[in-house]
Design a protein around this motif. Structure first.
Motif, PDB file in Angstrom:
ATOM      1  N   ARG A 129       0.858  -1.179   0.000  1.00 51.07           N
ATOM      2  CA  ARG A 129       0.000   0.000   0.000  1.00 51.07           C
ATOM      3  C   ARG A 129       0.895   1.230   0.000  1.00 51.07           C
ATOM      4  O   ARG A 129       1.956   1.243   0.607  1.00 51.07           O
ATOM      5  CB  ARG A 129      -0.911   0.008   1.221  1.00 51.07           C
ATOM      6  N   PRO A 164       1.729   5.517   0.394  1.00 52.69           N
ATOM      7  CA  PRO A 164       1.702   6.399   1.558  1.00 52.69           C
ATOM      8  C   PRO A 164       0.295   6.943   1.820  1.00 52.69           C
ATOM      9  O   PRO A 164      -0.534   7.016   0.903  1.00 52.69           O
ATOM     10  CB  PRO A 164       2.655   7.534   1.166  1.00 52.69           C
ATOM     11  N   LYS A 165       0.054   7.314   3.062  1.00 51.54           N
ATOM     12  CA  LYS A 165      -1.255   7.823   3.434  1.00 51.54           C
ATOM     13  C   LYS A 165      -1.447   9.235   2.896  1.00 51.54           C
ATOM     14  O   LYS A 165      -0.569  10.076   3.017  1.00 51.54           O
ATOM     15  CB  LYS A 165      -1.429   7.828   4.945  1.00 51.54           C
ATOM     16  N   VAL A 166      -2.602   9.462   2.295  1.00 55.44           N
ATOM     17  CA  VAL A 166      -2.980  10.775   1.789  1.00 55.44           C
ATOM     18  C   VAL A 166      -4.114  11.274   2.679  1.00 55.44           C
ATOM     19  O   VAL A 166      -5.112  10.581   2.862  1.00 55.44           O
ATOM     20  CB  VAL A 166      -3.448  10.694   0.317  1.00 55.44           C
ATOM     21  N   ILE A 167      -3.959  12.465   3.235  1.00 58.24           N
ATOM     22  CA  ILE A 167      -4.979  13.052   4.104  1.00 58.24           C
ATOM     23  C   ILE A 167      -5.908  13.921   3.263  1.00 58.24           C
ATOM     24  O   ILE A 167      -5.460  14.807   2.537  1.00 58.24           O
ATOM     25  CB  ILE A 167      -4.338  13.906   5.216  1.00 58.24           C
ATOM     26  N   THR A 172     -12.164  14.996   8.176  1.00 58.35           N
ATOM     27  CA  THR A 172     -10.840  14.476   7.862  1.00 58.35           C
ATOM     28  C   THR A 172     -10.977  13.014   7.465  1.00 58.35           C
ATOM     29  O   THR A 172     -11.678  12.249   8.118  1.00 58.35           O
ATOM     30  CB  THR A 172      -9.897  14.591   9.073  1.00 58.35           C
ATOM     31  N   GLN A 173     -10.294  12.654   6.395  1.00 56.67           N
ATOM     32  CA  GLN A 173     -10.360  11.287   5.891  1.00 56.67           C
ATOM     33  C   GLN A 173      -8.974  10.897   5.387  1.00 56.67           C
ATOM     34  O   GLN A 173      -8.250  11.742   4.846  1.00 56.67           O
ATOM     35  CB  GLN A 173     -11.376  11.241   4.757  1.00 56.67           C
ATOM     36  N   GLY A 174      -8.594   9.641   5.550  1.00 62.96           N
ATOM     37  CA  GLY A 174      -7.308   9.159   5.062  1.00 62.96           C
ATOM     38  C   GLY A 174      -7.516   8.118   3.974  1.00 62.96           C
ATOM     39  O   GLY A 174      -8.544   7.464   3.900  1.00 62.96           O
ATOM     40  N   HIS A 175      -6.503   7.973   3.100  1.00 63.73           N
ATOM     41  CA  HIS A 175      -6.593   6.997   2.013  1.00 63.73           C
ATOM     42  C   HIS A 175      -5.198   6.438   1.729  1.00 63.73           C
ATOM     43  O   HIS A 175      -4.224   7.187   1.672  1.00 63.73           O
ATOM     44  CB  HIS A 175      -7.141   7.655   0.749  1.00 63.73           C
ATOM     45  N   ARG A 176      -5.111   5.130   1.565  1.00 58.23           N
ATOM     46  CA  ARG A 176      -3.871   4.472   1.148  1.00 58.23           C
ATOM     47  C   ARG A 176      -4.179   3.604  -0.067  1.00 58.23           C
ATOM     48  O   ARG A 176      -4.961   2.657   0.022  1.00 58.23           O
ATOM     49  CB  ARG A 176      -3.295   3.607   2.270  1.00 58.23           C
ATOM     50  N   GLN A 177      -3.550   3.929  -1.185  1.00 55.18           N
ATOM     51  CA  GLN A 177      -3.778   3.214  -2.439  1.00 55.18           C
ATOM     52  C   GLN A 177      -3.019   1.893  -2.438  1.00 55.18           C
ATOM     53  O   GLN A 177      -1.880   1.827  -1.968  1.00 55.18           O
ATOM     54  CB  GLN A 177      -3.295   4.083  -3.608  1.00 55.18           C
TER      55      GLN A 177
END
Length: 105
Positions: free
Chosen positions: A70, A72-75, A88-93
């Motif tokens: 996965r 890096p985390k994108v905020i 606020t939400q986080g996403h890891r591709q």
């Protein structure tokens, strides 16, 4: 003269040459498996440079899957001014790391 190719994977373009590692969006395959990428947009070899319209026919890039991971985390932060709204939400591709073995031109 260095042999290289420009490939398209996951809607993005990558410049690859034999021996390089590249991180692309997730591909459905297992670690250690060898895959062939056929969306080659440009290839440069001893014969010269071939530019595809949109892809170069008869050319493929062979790569081995090194890791399924996965990114890096994108905020993702949303706010409305003067309304008291914050989110606020986080996403890891999911990504796949490839080791380019060969360019078949």
């Amino acid at each position: 003269m260095e042999n290289y190719a420009i490939i398209k994977s996951g809607g993005k373009q990558f410049r690859v040459s034999p021996g390089t590692r590249v991180i692309v969006e997730k591909l459905e395959a297992t670690v250690g498996q060898t895959i062939e990428l056929n969306d080659v947009l440009l290839v440069r070899s001893e014969k010269g440079t071939q530019i595809g319209r949109p892809i170069v026919s008869g050319v493929s890039v062979t790569a081995e899957i090194v890791a399924q991971d996965r990114g890096p985390k994108v905020i993702v932060f949303k706010k409305r001014s003067k309304k008291g709204y914050k989110k606020t939400q986080g996403h890891r591709q999911f990504v796949t790391e490839l080791l380019v073995k060969d360019i078949k031109a």
